[in-house]
Design an enzyme around this catalytic site. Structure first.
Site, PDB file in Angstrom:
ATOM      1  N   HIS A   9     -22.588 -10.330 -10.268  1.00 14.19           N
ATOM      2  CA  HIS A   9     -23.227 -10.448 -11.560  1.00 14.19           C
ATOM      3  C   HIS A   9     -24.021 -11.904 -11.895  1.00 14.19           C
ATOM      4  CE1 HIS A   9     -20.738  -7.029 -11.887  1.00 14.19           C
ATOM      5  NE2 HIS A   9     -21.404  -6.372 -12.837  1.00 14.19           N
ATOM      6  N   HIS A 168     -10.415 -34.659   0.546  1.00 14.59           N
ATOM      7  CA  HIS A 168     -10.987 -33.939  -0.395  1.00 14.59           C
ATOM      8  C   HIS A 168     -11.468 -32.728   0.218  1.00 14.59           C
ATOM      9  CE1 HIS A 168     -14.898 -34.922   2.358  1.00 14.59           C
ATOM     10  NE2 HIS A 168     -14.059 -35.747   2.733  1.00 14.59           N
TER      11      HIS A 168
END
Length: 322
Positions: A9, A168
């Site tokens: 959505h 990271h």
């Protein structure tokens, strides 16, 4: 290759596609399909059909959708009914799920096999801090991969990487999934003295992988220890090529170094988007080459490898012009 449709959505699917591309690299045979406020079920169904038509392999399609029972799920399900022997749908889409699906395509050729495989990663990606808020049954769910520590044998190395950012997202997901380490070791004198950075690195480790920060001399000692690291596979992270050279000269047996990211700073030149060199960096890479070290220049496993000789040559030319 299995085709993947991210469906949601609103713009959620587009956003997660962009985030996954930043971490794992651009992917082929992946499409984001969105249901916007002005659209209805038939609109998103048409988008899904068009996306499937664009895939190289339309027999193996995996739908990752936001909500079970929502319109994107229902329309994916209506298409799935005609392909239930091969296609699959997984609801509850999150970023760890998408990245794991990308990585799984290297070794799995079935949409349903990937769907089964990514469920665990999707669930592990849901965590809470402080850890005391975790349900008791979840606290013991992660199996410690360090159980084999203490066995005779030396540490093996699945990857050595130069990356200014150290641990990271690209490392914790893409490289870890590809290389399968049991330990991530940041090798840095500077970071070893910084308690805050050490703590953040340890917390950033992916599920089931231990993260450590050690000074360079300690890494040299570990590399020579043949009594305590049998079965352990290490992913080494260095901030600079100078640290790599010290490790290699000290006896750490690195055959290839992945060059992923070197941050720009005053006085350095930037021969490409992610690597910046000063004269000392160029000299250091040349010394590593003389020591027999090879270079694998790429940010993520799916990137094509860069030519280190050409990059260094370009950097030297830019420095000479200054």
């Amino acid at each position: 290759m299995v085709g993947i449709i991210l469906a949601s959505h609103g713009e959620f699917a587009s956003g997660i596609l962009q985030s996954a591309s930043m971490i794992f690299g651009e992917q082929e045979n992946v499409a984001a399909v969105t249901l916007m406020p002005s659209e209805g079920p038939e609109d998103i169904k048409k988008k899904m059909q068009d996306a499937v038509q664009g895939f190289d392999n339309q027999d193996e399609v995996l739908f990752l959708v936001d909500l079970w029972g929502g319109t994107p799920f229902n329309q994916a399900n209506s298409l799935f009914e005609e392909h239930k022997e091969n296609w699959a749908i997984v609801a509850g889409m999150n970023l760890p799920m998408v990245i794991e699906a990308y990585a799984s395509r290297f070794s799995m050729e079935s949409a349903q096999e990937i769907a089964t495989h990514i469920l665990g990663t999707a669930k592990e990606g849901v965590k809470v801090k402080p850890e005391e808020l975790e349900p008791e049954e979840e606290k013991g769910a992660v199996v410690e991969q360090s159980a084999s520590a203490g066995k005779p044998g030396k540490l093996s190395y699945v990857l050595a990487r130069i990356d200014t950012r150290l641990l990271h997202g690209q490392v914790a997901t893409a490289w870890t999934k590809t290389t399968g380490p049991t330990r991530i070791i940041v090798v840095s004198d500077a970071v070893a003295k910084d308690e805050l950075r050490k703590k953040l690195i340890q917390q950033a480790a992916p599920p089931g992988v231990k993260a450590h920060v050690v000074p360079i001399e300690q890494m040299i000692k570990i590399s020579k220890d043949d009594q305590h690291f049998g079965g352990q596979k290490a992913l080494l992270l260095f901030e600079t090529p100078q640290d790599v050279l010290r490790a290699v000269e000290g006896g750490v047996p690195l055959e290839t170094v992945n060059v992923g990211s070197m941050a720009h700073s005053p006085g350095k030149v930037q021969p490409n988007k992610v690597l910046a060199f000063g004269q000392d960096d160029i000299d250091t890479f040349n010394k590593l080459k003389e020591a027999g070290v090879k270079f694998d220049v790429r940010k993520v496993p799916s990137d094509s490898k860069g030519n280190m000789e050409e990059i260094i040559k370009k950097a030297q030319e830019e420095i000479n012009k200054k």
